[in-house]
Design a protein around this motif. Sequence first.
Motif, PDB file in Angstrom:
ATOM      1  N   ARG A  17      42.341  -0.664 105.717  1.00 38.28           N
ATOM      2  CA  ARG A  17      43.740  -0.289 105.881  1.00 38.28           C
ATOM      3  C   ARG A  17      44.648  -0.679 106.946  1.00 38.28           C
ATOM      4  O   ARG A  17      45.827  -0.569 106.792  1.00 38.28           O
ATOM      5  N   ARG A  44      48.158  -0.920 100.186  1.00 36.89           N
ATOM      6  CA  ARG A  44      49.261  -0.699  99.237  1.00 36.89           C
ATOM      7  C   ARG A  44      48.797  -0.450  97.667  1.00 36.89           C
ATOM      8  O   ARG A  44      49.734   0.340  96.884  1.00 36.89           O
ATOM      9  N   THR A 102      44.935  -5.285 106.461  1.00 43.91           N
ATOM     10  CA  THR A 102      45.109  -5.877 105.038  1.00 43.91           C
ATOM     11  C   THR A 102      46.151  -5.260 104.460  1.00 43.91           C
ATOM     12  O   THR A 102      46.453  -4.069 104.681  1.00 43.91           O
ATOM     13  N   THR A 103      46.712  -5.802 103.216  1.00 39.53           N
ATOM     14  CA  THR A 103      47.543  -5.151 102.438  1.00 39.53           C
ATOM     15  C   THR A 103      46.912  -4.323 101.214  1.00 39.53           C
ATOM     16  O   THR A 103      47.546  -3.795 100.407  1.00 39.53           O
ATOM     17  N   ASP A 160      50.106   6.381 109.211  1.00 41.15           N
ATOM     18  CA  ASP A 160      50.959   5.416 108.419  1.00 41.15           C
ATOM     19  C   ASP A 160      52.391   6.003 108.564  1.00 41.15           C
ATOM     20  O   ASP A 160      53.272   5.735 107.595  1.00 41.15           O
ATOM     21  N   GLU A 210      55.779   3.930 108.831  1.00 38.82           N
ATOM     22  CA  GLU A 210      56.299   3.196 107.464  1.00 38.82           C
ATOM     23  C   GLU A 210      57.710   3.902 107.062  1.00 38.82           C
ATOM     24  O   GLU A 210      58.172   3.380 106.105  1.00 38.82           O
TER      25      GLU A 210
END
Length: 683
Positions: free
Chosen positions: A161, A168, A164-165, A495, A498
């Motif tokens: 998490r 998503r 890497t992507t 997160d 974001e």
Amino acid sequence: MLIITLSVSANKLMMVPRQCKEYARLIMEALDPDKLGYIELHNLKMLLLEAPSESTSNNHKLSKLLSQRLRPTTDPSPVRRWYKRAKCSLEDNWRRCWVMLLWLSICVGLFAWKFVQYRHHAVFEVMGYCVCVAKGGAETLKFNMALTLLPVCRNTVTWLRSHTTAGRIVPFNDNLKFHMAIAVGITVGAGLHIISHLACDFPRLLHAMDDEYEPMKPFFGDAKPPNYWWFVRGTEGWTGLVMLALMVVAFTFATGPLRKGKLHLPKLKQLESLDSNPEPRELTRFARLVNASRSRLTWLVNTLLNRFTGYNVFWYTHHLFLAVYALLIVHGHFLYLTKKWQKKSTWMYLTVPMIVYACERLTRTLRSSVRSVKKVRVAVHPHPATLLSLHLSKPQGFRYKSGQYIYVKCPDVSPFQWHPFSITSAPEDNYVSVHIKTLGDWTNQLRNAFLKVCPTPTEGTTEILRAEFNREDAMTNPSLPKVLIDGPYGAPAQDYKEYDIVLLVGLGIGATPMISIIKDIITNAKRLDGDVESGNGHAGDASPFRTRRAYFYWVTREQGSLEWFREVMDEVAEADEKRIIELHNHCTSVYEKGDARSALIAMLQSLHYAKNGVDVVSGSRVMTHFGRPNWTQVYQRIADENKETRVGVFYCGEPVLTNKLRGLAKKFTRKSSTKFEFHSENF
């Protein structure tokens, strides 16, 4: 002063007599400027009645306005209504949907593959569809037993998490929920396998005629099994039954009420006494005997539940799966119907997940021993808001993000148990801090262990006890508790970067990850301003740090809880020159403003804050609100102030608020131009 004391008691607040005298003088200064020695009635009425009633009236008007503005327009077409609801639900849950759909498809595919394979097997003529169901259930069981290890590989999930992507499209925040969903799949697969064998396959084989048994000889021997016990005492039989027993124990103590230690028998209603009636006395004595027996039985059962439930029991029983996996490998090797090793697929399913999990546990062990804590600073908060604050020196190479958590172990309390706690320090701090609420047996023992090294408090006081020691002191003095940490690990709150706008909600001790976030926001805001002023950056430049506005709501029951983060609140209030963060502390033990029982406290709060800039309830520079927040008003105000933007809503705490906050996020996303994205972390 007596009225102040009564009002404080009615609102479950704590103020010493010296404070009450000070507040009485403050009232006299405000309402008796001419020093006449008394207060005019109309002045007191204005402060106690008119201001609260006006506030209450405004709140009612605002609530009415909001309800009118949010009243949905009913679409006459039921198809369109269903389509809109389905669309909104899919937008919120599409990550979960595709993962669950893929998992269920694999399970169904494996079951169908084995079912069809044994439908054309020689044993089908004797065992029938029972063997098809048993083998289909076994195949899904092997797959799920392998898969269930992966969601609890915390280092792997955190790395995926963070670096890497994959986050998503994969809902890593739901790793434990997926782990529990797989456990349901294991239960279904095991049930199909065990019931089909014990209740169908074996009885049909025992009752088969000699000519019918002929095709079974390559699998069960030339002589037909004489009785049911033949199956049970075999390696295949006893390993399966032992696995079943261990799994029942582990699954039972993993359920919510038993894991949290909240399962108790209610107090029984007493049988009515017959003392008022002259006859019959025997029934009265019988009623007393029954009441006493039931009370003793209830006490005994609740004592056993307290002793044999809770997180400790869950932790130990869950590790019975180490034995389950060993037995599963043995069980998968000694099969009745499969003799060639290359067709025995149990080890094929388990090899990679077990290696990954073993490396995971080895990494945790080595890392916790290498990354030693050299210095410990502890603060023990008194009852009723009991809390243990640990400030630990940051091990070399230890990096984390705000919102993440670590595992803490104290060998003096338990040599095996690790417990997760959110990090409350900011990544730029030179220490790692956690705040631990004493809610269970392990946390109570940890608090008692640190109480022993703190100085003895003055009799009759409720002061915070503090102590500080380093690793060398702990090695020479066995009474000093040793602390080991492992992590950090990913959590939903990390997160927050974001989003340009965030709403942070903490319930009780659930404020801990939010404290780290607001400190990180202030630090990054200062850094960005410094870059612009020094010419190293420009206000319009893109930056990985996007958050420009934060609303923090902390809801707690006890006044003493507000002491936990008082220094942080003051620090943020002083450092936040641009007012990036809105701080809202809510104490629910105090009656809401507008209630006559809290009118005097509200007046004192206003007068004291106007004069000294300090809140009388929390002792910090942040005003404390009374009662619970009106979450509809909170969402509406944020939506009005931040149109056409994405707002990240992060909640941590007990599940009681989760559905309400999630529902409002969906509601305002549909009804306004602001998109609210909800993330929760429950404990």
